[in-house]
Design an enzyme around this catalytic site. Structure first.
Site, PDB file in Angstrom:
ATOM      1  N   VAL A   1       0.843  -1.190   0.000  1.00 11.67           N
ATOM      2  CA  VAL A   1       0.000   0.000   0.000  1.00 11.67           C
ATOM      3  C   VAL A   1       0.880   1.242   0.000  1.00 11.67           C
ATOM      4  CG1 VAL A   1      -1.776   1.289   1.249  1.00 11.67           C
ATOM      5  CG2 VAL A   1      -1.815  -1.209   1.282  1.00 11.67           C
ATOM      6  N   CYS A   2       0.614   2.147  -0.935  1.00 12.11           N
ATOM      7  CA  CYS A   2       1.319   3.434  -0.954  1.00 12.11           C
ATOM      8  C   CYS A   2       0.298   4.514  -1.277  1.00 12.11           C
ATOM      9  CB  CYS A   2       2.493   3.427  -1.914  1.00 12.11           C
ATOM     10  SG  CYS A   2       2.083   3.490  -3.651  1.00 12.11           S
ATOM     11  N   ALA A   3       0.776   5.706  -1.563  1.00 15.10           N
ATOM     12  CA  ALA A   3      -0.139   6.827  -1.786  1.00 15.10           C
ATOM     13  C   ALA A   3      -1.060   6.572  -2.982  1.00 15.10           C
ATOM     14  CB  ALA A   3       0.640   8.120  -1.969  1.00 15.10           C
TER      15      ALA A   3
END
Length: 99
Positions: free
Chosen positions: A6-8
């Site tokens: 999960v990232c931006a």
């Protein structure tokens, strides 16, 4: 092992995901991995064993952990920046053992 990254927005993590797939394959390890942004993880987390969070969104780690109920950890900034798949694999295996 099934890992949700999960990232931006899921973009930079997609690059890391491809490198991780290659590294794990060369190490003879089974890996299913998907990179998503913060807005998407709640739709797909049920299909994964652990969640690794990019350093740019590590401030949301507690929220991700509470929402998924899965073992979660942030990827160290340096390991993320240079795609240190060896260290990331160690982190993933440690988290998976907590499952």
């Amino acid at each position: 092992m099934k890992i949700l990254l999960v990232c931006a927005g899921g973009m930079s993590t997609s690059i890391l995901m491809k490198k991780m797939e290659k590294y794990w394959k060369e190490a003879g390890e089974e890996l299913q991995i998907k990179a998503v942004g913060l807005g998407e993880y709640q739709d797909v987390y049920q299909n994964y064993d652990i969640v690794l969070v990019g350093p740019q969104v590590s401030y949301r780690l507690k929220e991700v952990k509470e929402n998924t109920g899965l073992p979660c950890a942030p990827i160290e900034s340096f390991d993320y920046a240079i795609a240190n798949c060896s260290n990331i694999m160690k982190l993933a295996k440690k988290l998976y053992a907590e499952k």
